[in-house]
Design an enzyme around this catalytic site. Structure first.
Site, PDB file in Angstrom:
ATOM      1  N   HIS A  17       0.843  -1.206   0.000  1.00  0.00           N
ATOM      2  CA  HIS A  17       0.000   0.000   0.000  1.00  0.00           C
ATOM      3  C   HIS A  17       0.878   1.256   0.000  1.00  0.00           C
ATOM      4  CE1 HIS A  17      -3.031  -2.618   2.370  1.00  0.00           C
ATOM      5  NE2 HIS A  17      -3.558  -2.433   1.178  1.00  0.00           N
ATOM      6  N   LYS A  41     -17.988  -6.774   6.359  1.00  0.00           N
ATOM      7  CA  LYS A  41     -16.718  -7.510   6.334  1.00  0.00           C
ATOM      8  C   LYS A  41     -16.064  -7.431   7.712  1.00  0.00           C
ATOM      9  CE  LYS A  41     -12.741  -7.614   3.321  1.00  0.00           C
ATOM     10  NZ  LYS A  41     -12.005  -6.854   2.306  1.00  0.00           N
ATOM     11  N   ARG A  90      -1.492  -5.651  -8.942  1.00  0.00           N
ATOM     12  CA  ARG A  90      -0.494  -6.644  -8.546  1.00  0.00           C
ATOM     13  C   ARG A  90      -0.262  -7.682  -9.625  1.00  0.00           C
ATOM     14  NH1 ARG A  90      -3.117  -6.965  -2.686  1.00  0.00           N
ATOM     15  NH2 ARG A  90      -4.853  -6.450  -4.017  1.00  0.00           N
ATOM     16  N   SER A 127      -3.033  -7.583   2.566  1.00  0.00           N
ATOM     17  CA  SER A 127      -3.244  -7.556   4.019  1.00  0.00           C
ATOM     18  C   SER A 127      -3.706  -8.934   4.506  1.00  0.00           C
ATOM     19  CB  SER A 127      -4.298  -6.516   4.397  1.00  0.00           C
ATOM     20  OG  SER A 127      -3.876  -5.240   4.035  1.00  0.00           O
TER      21      SER A 127
HETATM   22  P1  ADP Z   1      -5.558  -5.972   0.340  1.00  0.00           P
HETATM   23  O1  ADP Z   1      -6.250  -6.670   1.454  1.00  0.00           O
HETATM   24  O2  ADP Z   1      -5.511  -6.790  -0.927  1.00  0.00           O
HETATM   25  O3  ADP Z   1      -4.248  -5.385   0.703  1.00  0.00           O
HETATM   26  P2  ADP Z   1      -6.892  -3.382   0.216  1.00  0.00           P
HETATM   27  O4  ADP Z   1      -8.334  -3.155  -0.068  1.00  0.00           O
HETATM   28  O5  ADP Z   1      -6.420  -2.953   1.550  1.00  0.00           O
HETATM   29  O6  ADP Z   1      -6.595  -4.853  -0.102  1.00  0.00           O
HETATM   30  O7  ADP Z   1      -5.995  -2.649  -0.885  1.00  0.00           O
HETATM   31  C1  ADP Z   1      -6.326  -1.394  -1.351  1.00  0.00           C
HETATM   32  C2  ADP Z   1      -5.650  -1.137  -2.653  1.00  0.00           C
HETATM   33  O8  ADP Z   1      -4.255  -1.040  -2.430  1.00  0.00           O
HETATM   34  C3  ADP Z   1      -5.791  -2.246  -3.693  1.00  0.00           C
HETATM   35  O9  ADP Z   1      -6.957  -2.084  -4.430  1.00  0.00           O
HETATM   36  C4  ADP Z   1      -4.585  -2.026  -4.541  1.00  0.00           C
HETATM   37  O10 ADP Z   1      -4.850  -0.974  -5.429  1.00  0.00           O
HETATM   38  C5  ADP Z   1      -3.554  -1.534  -3.558  1.00  0.00           C
HETATM   39  N1  ADP Z   1      -2.639  -2.590  -3.107  1.00  0.00           N
HETATM   40  C6  ADP Z   1      -2.796  -3.450  -2.093  1.00  0.00           C
HETATM   41  N2  ADP Z   1      -1.724  -4.251  -1.960  1.00  0.00           N
HETATM   42  C7  ADP Z   1      -0.860  -3.888  -2.931  1.00  0.00           C
HETATM   43  C8  ADP Z   1       0.429  -4.335  -3.350  1.00  0.00           C
HETATM   44  N3  ADP Z   1       1.037  -5.349  -2.730  1.00  0.00           N
HETATM   45  N4  ADP Z   1       1.005  -3.724  -4.396  1.00  0.00           N
HETATM   46  C9  ADP Z   1       0.368  -2.711  -5.025  1.00  0.00           C
HETATM   47  N5  ADP Z   1      -0.837  -2.251  -4.688  1.00  0.00           N
HETATM   48  C10 ADP Z   1      -1.449  -2.817  -3.667  1.00  0.00           C
END
Ligand code: ADP
Length: 159
Positions: A17, A41, A90, A127
């Site tokens: 993130h 959720k 990703r 996450s």
């Molecule tokens: P996650 O549980 O998959 O981390 P989130 O809803 O918290 O999901 O993620 C928010 C956004 O952050 C995603 O839609 C994506 O655009 C971005 N994101 C999450 N993890 C990554 C990563 N490892 N690399 C790049 N972008 C990411």
């Protein structure tokens, strides 16, 4: 002022993130990290805790603000006068859904979506995976900021 939003659950914030937020903050004058409030959720951290962690780890950028939203992201964008959503891509598995969302958001409100390709270091990172690996004692210290790592281990020890 050029504004963008990085939306997500951030439960908790990872280095994946932060990579996207940091790169967006170099392009836009102001980047809002918006935590989605989704009562359906279940989450490990409350929205307030996620916001606090995000504020800590983004403070050094200087132009990143952290907020929460519920309902449609485009409605939030309209209220805050934010014309662009920044998302990290990703893998190809992210693409189908993100394409639909981007097209829907553009159709609904003319809000643009900018996709950034993930740093390959974090292309496998989410996450949920961090939580799962940490639950079983795996080392996730290289995947989340140090303070997030500490609170994650404390929280998992309690649940
Ligand atoms: P996650 O549980 O998959 O981390 P989130 O809803 O918290 O999901 O993620 C928010 C956004 O952050 C995603 O839609 C994506 O655009 C971005 N994101 C999450 N993890 C990554 C990563 N490892 N690399 C790049 N972008 C990411």
């Amino acid at each position: 002022m050029r504004r963008a939003v990085c939306p997500g659950s951030f439960d908790p914030v990872t280095l994946g993130h932060l990579d996207i937020v940091g790169r967006a903050s170099a392009i836009y004058d102001e980047v809002t990290v918006a935590v989605l409030v989704n009562k359906k959720k279940s989450s490990l951290f409350t929205v307030e805790e996620r916001i606090e962690l995000l504020r800590e780890v983004t403070a050094h950028y200087g132009n990143v603000v952290v907020d929460s939203f519920h309902g449609l992201l485009v409605d939030y964008c309209r209220t805050k006068d934010i014309p662009v959503i920044v998302k990290g891509l990703r893998a190809i598995s992210d693409f189908d859904y993100e394409l639909q969302m981007a097209q829907m958001n553009h159709g609904l409100a003319g809000v643009e979506t900018l996709f950034m390709t993930t740093n390959p270091l974090y292309s496998f990172l989410s996450s949920s995976l961090v939580k799962e690996v940490a639950t079983y004692g795996g080392d996730v210290s290289g995947l989340v900021p140090p303070h997030v790592h500490t609170v994650l281990l404390e929280r998992l020890a309690r649940v």
